[in-house]
Motif scaffolding. Structure first.
Motif, PDB file in Angstrom:
ATOM      1  N   PRO B  70       0.790  -1.231   0.000  1.00  0.00           N
ATOM      2  CA  PRO B  70       0.000   0.000   0.000  1.00  0.00           C
ATOM      3  C   PRO B  70       0.826   1.287   0.000  1.00  0.00           C
ATOM      4  O   PRO B  70       0.531   2.211  -0.760  1.00  0.00           O
ATOM      5  N   VAL B  73       2.129   2.090  -3.390  1.00  0.00           N
ATOM      6  CA  VAL B  73       1.125   2.640  -4.303  1.00  0.00           C
ATOM      7  C   VAL B  73       0.874   4.118  -3.990  1.00  0.00           C
ATOM      8  O   VAL B  73       0.762   4.954  -4.891  1.00  0.00           O
ATOM      9  N   MET B  74       0.847   4.446  -2.686  1.00  0.00           N
ATOM     10  CA  MET B  74       0.615   5.847  -2.311  1.00  0.00           C
ATOM     11  C   MET B  74       1.735   6.739  -2.823  1.00  0.00           C
ATOM     12  O   MET B  74       1.507   7.836  -3.305  1.00  0.00           O
ATOM     13  N   MET B  76       3.561   6.207  -5.434  1.00  0.00           N
ATOM     14  CA  MET B  76       3.440   6.351  -6.882  1.00  0.00           C
ATOM     15  C   MET B  76       2.354   7.360  -7.227  1.00  0.00           C
ATOM     16  O   MET B  76       2.500   8.161  -8.145  1.00  0.00           O
ATOM     17  N   GLU B  77       1.271   7.325  -6.452  1.00  0.00           N
ATOM     18  CA  GLU B  77       0.213   8.295  -6.729  1.00  0.00           C
ATOM     19  C   GLU B  77       0.682   9.726  -6.448  1.00  0.00           C
ATOM     20  O   GLU B  77       0.319  10.647  -7.171  1.00  0.00           O
ATOM     21  N   GLY B  79       3.530  10.754  -7.053  1.00  0.00           N
ATOM     22  CA  GLY B  79       4.271  11.084  -8.266  1.00  0.00           C
ATOM     23  C   GLY B  79       3.335  11.585  -9.360  1.00  0.00           C
ATOM     24  O   GLY B  79       3.594  12.611  -9.999  1.00  0.00           O
ATOM     25  N   GLN B  80       2.241  10.855  -9.554  1.00  0.00           N
ATOM     26  CA  GLN B  80       1.277  11.257 -10.584  1.00  0.00           C
ATOM     27  C   GLN B  80       0.701  12.631 -10.291  1.00  0.00           C
ATOM     28  O   GLN B  80       0.533  13.459 -11.188  1.00  0.00           O
ATOM     29  N   LEU B 110      -7.837  12.585  -9.160  1.00  0.00           N
ATOM     30  CA  LEU B 110      -6.667  11.867  -8.642  1.00  0.00           C
ATOM     31  C   LEU B 110      -6.502  12.094  -7.148  1.00  0.00           C
ATOM     32  O   LEU B 110      -6.359  11.152  -6.364  1.00  0.00           O
ATOM     33  N   GLN B 113      -9.410  10.639  -4.989  1.00  0.00           N
ATOM     34  CA  GLN B 113      -9.349   9.179  -4.839  1.00  0.00           C
ATOM     35  C   GLN B 113      -8.212   8.790  -3.903  1.00  0.00           C
ATOM     36  O   GLN B 113      -8.346   7.908  -3.071  1.00  0.00           O
ATOM     37  N   LYS B 117      -8.585   6.890  -0.262  1.00  0.00           N
ATOM     38  CA  LYS B 117      -7.932   5.631   0.140  1.00  0.00           C
ATOM     39  C   LYS B 117      -7.173   5.831   1.439  1.00  0.00           C
ATOM     40  O   LYS B 117      -7.183   4.980   2.312  1.00  0.00           O
ATOM     41  N   ILE B 121      -8.654   3.966   4.575  1.00  0.00           N
ATOM     42  CA  ILE B 121      -7.915   2.726   4.759  1.00  0.00           C
ATOM     43  C   ILE B 121      -6.604   2.962   5.500  1.00  0.00           C
ATOM     44  O   ILE B 121      -6.418   2.543   6.643  1.00  0.00           O
ATOM     45  N   LEU B 122      -5.718   3.715   4.852  1.00  0.00           N
ATOM     46  CA  LEU B 122      -4.358   3.785   5.376  1.00  0.00           C
ATOM     47  C   LEU B 122      -4.256   4.487   6.726  1.00  0.00           C
ATOM     48  O   LEU B 122      -3.556   4.022   7.623  1.00  0.00           O
TER      49      LEU B 122
END
Ligand code: HEM
Ligand SMILES: [Fe+2]
Ligand SMILES: [Fe+2]
Lengths: 429, 147
Positions: B70, B73-74, B76-77, B79-80, B110, B113, B117, B121-122
């Motif tokens: 997880p 992924v966070m 990387m997001e 980065g986006q 982006l 979302q 998350k 969640i986190l």
């Protein structure tokens, strides 16, 4: 602590949901043609042509789009991903397409294929809905959207099961004494339990998120449970365990309250946007919620004042005004976003923006056609001769929508063929 | 003392509000105020990301013994989202309203979302898993050096 099925991973491959979004308009187009060819049937309750048109919309349009959207929403909303997304999507999609065509043409022309088509539809729904339900039940996270989706999926599966039973009755023209009770339950579960609860659950997340509005209150978040309760109550009525006009009126009024409560709170949220930019999707949401309010009014007239022949109006307002509008608004957000997202995930830099994928001008024009179609469908209730014209506008509005979606996809395909600009391509997938 | 979830969720709300101001100003072509708002918006977002990347994520990764999953992924997001922000900056300089609004639409989805998350969640996980060290973690985040 991090359970094994938790993945904050991003999204299934674009092809998995996209095939559902791109084929759904086809069924709405077929339905429009049926209406143009045989308009009078639409005013006759129980005409097989009408039942076919109803299912082209409820299964072909709503069903397909929601199956596509669910695959997309699971990772974001619940942190879970369907296993083997492309395999499941391919299987489900083929079954849904064949099943919808089979059911609608079967009802009108060849009764022999109704049964097999119904079973294909059941399988097509179940392939996506069952694993989604299991993942949502297993997941460690609770939120009102997840709870609502669980309820909606259960009702969706039950609706389809009842549908298979009804399909069987039609295929051998053998109706049980309880036929009408099953039909009434099928309708209530399909419209209130599956469609309405699903839209409400999605709205809880999507409205505050896309339009930056205040959240729905704790009480609103209980609606899916309340609606589930009302449907159970209604079930006892249609199977004559509870009887009497009072029970019927109470049941319908409860549905009416649920619909109008959601519609009015939703409409209010759109006046409280912190992001004042009003794109076409805002207008689609407003039209959708407004139509839901009107549906509630017509339902009151139908039951309390015992006005006959209002099924047509209920169908137009709920199915097209509420259902199709909200879906179109969703498609206009989802498709450009996913196109952008999947391109960006491959490390490209200079990607077209969401508005390049779906120019606001085209979206707005299509919305106007949609609005005219709705008004014409409503006027046709009073002037039946007008329905042919309404059908033609309807057809044009879906053709235009399809064109918009295909343009976006074309741009995506064209862009994805270009070499990534950034050396090495940072991979975000 | 607040929870990690409350602390960081509050920052999300602040960034949201800078963002909607920014978008409105660009739509109205108020370039000067837009520039100024962008500065604050960019700084707040960047500071928030670094609190997560330098304090919260490493603490979580230490607990699980893995830097994949997880938190990966966070990152990387982030980065986006950063790349979308830098393009928005470019559009501001070029006064390109259409491109900016097309991009800000994407940015909004982006970030929303991503925040969802985290919030659902986190952050909840963090509060559970790092219970004893909650105050220390918040303190470390308060004092992170933003580069
Ligand atoms: C396997 C899938 C399905 C099959 C085979 C099926 C079959 C049928 C049949 C045979 C009827 C006519 C009942 C009668 O009046 O005698 C009917 C009515 C209806 N079904 Fe379905 N159904 C399916 C799925 C759904 C779904 C998912 C919805 C979603 C809302 C839905 C909504 C309706 C509605 C609104 C009617 C009333 C139509 C009218 O009275 O004009 N059905 N269904
Ligand atoms: Fe973050
Ligand atoms: Fe965050």
């Amino acid at each position: 602590m991090f359970s094994s099925n938790l993945s904050l991973d991003q999204a299934p491959p674009l092809s998995a949901p996209l095939r559902f979004f791109l084929t759904a308009p086809l069924f709405a187009i077929i339905a429009s043609i049926f209406i143009i060819v045989n308009p009078e049937a639409m005013f006759m309750h129980k005409d097989l042509m009408t039942i076919a048109v109803v299912h082209l919309f409820t299964i072909g349009y709503f069903g397909l789009i929601m199956l596509g959207a669910l695959q997309q929403m699971l990772p974001v909303l619940a942190g879970v991903n369907l296993p083997r997304p492309v395999v499941l999507a391919t299987l489900s999609h083929i079954l849904m397409v064949l099943g919808t065509l089979g059911l609608s043409f079967g009802l009108i022309y060849f009764h022999s294929i109704i049964m097999i088509s119904s079973l294909m539809l059941f399988a097509g729904f179940a392939i996506i809905l069952l694993p989604s339900l299991l993942l949502l039940l297993k997941g460690d996270f609770q939120n009102p959207t997840i709870n609502g989706m669980r309820i909606a999926i259960v009702f969706g599966l039950l609706t389809v099961l009842l549908g298979v039973h009804l399909g069987l009755s039609y295929s051998n023209y053998n109706f049980s004494v309880l036929h009408q009770s099953f039909v009434d339950l099928h309708i209530a579960m399909g419209t209130m339990g599956w469609i309405l609860v699903l839209v409400i659950s999605v709205a809880f997340q999507v409205i505050p998120m896309f339009y930056v509005t205040p959240k729905f209150s704790k009480f609103c978040m209980k609606w899916p449970f309340l609606i589930a309760g009302i449907i159970l109550f209604w079930g006892l009525f249609v199977f004559e365990i509870f009887t009497g006009r009072v029970v019927q009126i109470v049941g319908v009024l409860l549905f009416v309250v649920a619909m109008s409560a959601f519609a009015s709170v939703g409409l209010k949220r759109f006046t409280q946007r912190k992001r004042p930019i009003a794109d076409t999707t805002v207008w689609y949401w407003r039209l959708s919620l407004g139509s839901l309010l009107l549906t509630a009014l017509v339902l009151i007239a139908k039951t309390v004042l015992v006005l006959d022949g209002l099924e047509y109006l209920v169908g137009v307002l709920f199915g097209f005004g509420f259902g199709v509008s909200v879906l179109n608004g969703m498609l206009y957000k989802i498709i450009p976003f996913l196109s952008w997202f999947h391109l960006s995930a491959t490390g490209r830099f200079d990607i077209p923006t969401m508005r390049d994928f779906l120019p606001e001008k085209g979206a707005k024009r299509q919305f106007y056609l949609h609005l005219v179609a709705l008004i014409a469908l409503l006027i046709s209730f009073f002037i039946h001769e007008l329905l042919v014209v309404a059908g033609i506008v309807l057809l044009l509005s879906f053709l235009y929508l399809w064109f918009n979606l295909i343009q976006a996809t074309k741009l995506y395909v064209q862009e994805s063929k270009k070499e990534p600009v950034m050396a090495g391509g940072m991979s975000w997938n | 003392m607040s929870t990690i979830k409350e602390y960081l969720t509050h920052e999300h709300k602040e960034c949201d509000s800078f963002f909607s101001d920014l978008e409105t100003q660009v739509a109205n072509r108020e370039w000067e105020s837009a520039q100024e708002t962008f500065g604050k918006f960019f700084h707040e977002t960047e500071a928030h990301f670094q609190k997560e990347e330098k304090v919260l994520f490493p603490a979580l990764e230490e607990m699980t013994g893995s830097s994949e999953g997880p938190t990966q992924v966070m990152r990387m997001e982030h980065g986006q989202i950063r790349s979308a922000m830098s393009q928005m900056d470019q559009d501001l300089k070029n006064k390109d309203v259409d491109h900016f609004l097309g991009l800000s639409e994407t940015f909004n989805i982006l970030i929303q979302q991503h925040n969802m998350k985290e919030e659902q969640i986190l952050y909840s996980m963090s509060d559970n898993a790092l219970m004893g060290r909650k105050d220390q973690i918040i303190d470390l985040m308060e004092h992170v050096e933003v580069e």
